[in-house]
Design an enzyme around this catalytic site. Sequence first.
Site, mmCIF file in Angstrom:
data_model
loop_
_atom_site.group_PDB
_atom_site.id
_atom_site.type_symbol
_atom_site.label_atom_id
_atom_site.label_comp_id
_atom_site.label_asym_id
_atom_site.label_seq_id
_atom_site.Cartn_x
_atom_site.Cartn_y
_atom_site.Cartn_z
ATOM 1 N N ARG A 1 37.161 14.201 37.303
ATOM 2 C CA ARG A 1 36.337 14.737 36.023
ATOM 3 C C ARG A 1 35.027 14.781 36.288
ATOM 4 N NH1 ARG A 1 38.841 11.032 31.991
ATOM 5 N NH2 ARG A 1 38.234 9.422 33.348
ATOM 6 N N CYS B 1 38.026 23.679 37.187
ATOM 7 C CA CYS B 1 39.596 23.620 37.816
ATOM 8 C C CYS B 1 40.591 24.174 36.761
ATOM 9 C CB CYS B 1 39.512 21.984 37.421
ATOM 10 S SG CYS B 1 38.415 21.093 38.952
#
Length: 445
Positions: free
Chosen positions: A152, A258
């Site tokens: 992340r 993403c």
Amino acid sequence: MKLAVVGTGYVGLVSGVCFSELGNEVICVDKIQEKIEMLERGEVPIYEPGLKELIESNRNAGRLSFTTDLADAVRRSDIVILAVGTPPLPNGEANLSYIKDAAKEIAQAMNGYKIVMTKSTVPVGTNEKIAAIISEYSVHHFDTVSVPEFLREGSAIKDTLNPDRIVIGTDSQAAAERISALHRPLTDQILLTDIRSAEMIKYASNAFLATKISFINEIANICEKVGADVTKVSEGMGFDKRIGSSFLKAGIGYGGSCFPKDTQALIQIAGHVDYEFKLLKSVVEVNRDQRFNVINKLETILGDLSGKTIAVWGLAFKPETDDVRDAPAFEIIQTLIDKGAHVKAYDPIATDNFKKLLVHPEVKYCGSAVEAAEQADALCLLTEWKEFTQFSIEALQKLLKRPILIDGRNVFSEEQLAGTPMIYYSVGRPGMNQGVREQMPVLQF
């Protein structure tokens, strides 16, 4: 081990640096000369907490280097990691041109057996195409492996060094053992599978997380109509081990590099095999609509936005990153402009990147949160940077022309608002709306 990492974006640079931190000899490769020169000067082209320090320490230790010479890096390495971009095409499919070009160059540079490990997010079947390209341009033996990443932005170093699991997809036992050994210092949670399943795991994981976000945002919208508090609802749901509390935070939707890209790509993957992914299409639609709730709430309070000055705190899609790809702030600001508003925007890190996306005479980029809020008719908080969450409500109301705050990330509490004249709207917490009270509906049974 000796590694070459092709691509120095978020995935490639973070992966390469972390592998060097584990004691491996890593060469990071990129075609962009300017980026390599920055890295060699000790400058980092992306904002990621802790990355600069790790680069410096591993360069000093002689384990990490940077180059534009892909062929030399391949020849000096045993494992070649593909981490180039797969940006979306206009139809939502992943653009594989960078992957194909890199595979060809790797093949032409090979001087012996190599393991080619793909960390880029790629559609199912892509590693087979990579293998076909390498076979066409090289006579040397090689194995292909799919190892999707799950980091992340904003916590990429931590996620890479402390992964939940490592997924390794390959049909080669030797490659599986070697790549398992490479990752074993990170975790024992290693799943060995076939390549196609590994490719699908990445898309399925991101699609499921995106679904959780859109689901809780739909619940938040219902909460606003029935008088429930979405923060309590999500807390109660999260205690259920089958559900979990992660990604159940209502707000203005997901963004970044993403989730938007991977959800669209998976819809296209399904379409190519004559399957309509109805659920995921709805997830994307909900996410797109959710960000415009900010505009609706502004219009509820101010009416016509033409001529109004709206302050925006936060341009990055999430805190602790300078990534503005698919950030909700872009469409929100563009809509404000279309409705005739003047915008004063500020972000602690991402302003320069956002300017590359949007330059407009009605948008003023400010150097501080205070400057953005001064004499604005309303403030929209779009990214939960700590700088914003710790800002005094009393100080904020004195800066604004009108004490109006649209909190798109639910960062302020009832206690912080108590006793202030702030006109406040959040997401899915109608009981906290103040200044403009909405009557709770009488529910019919």
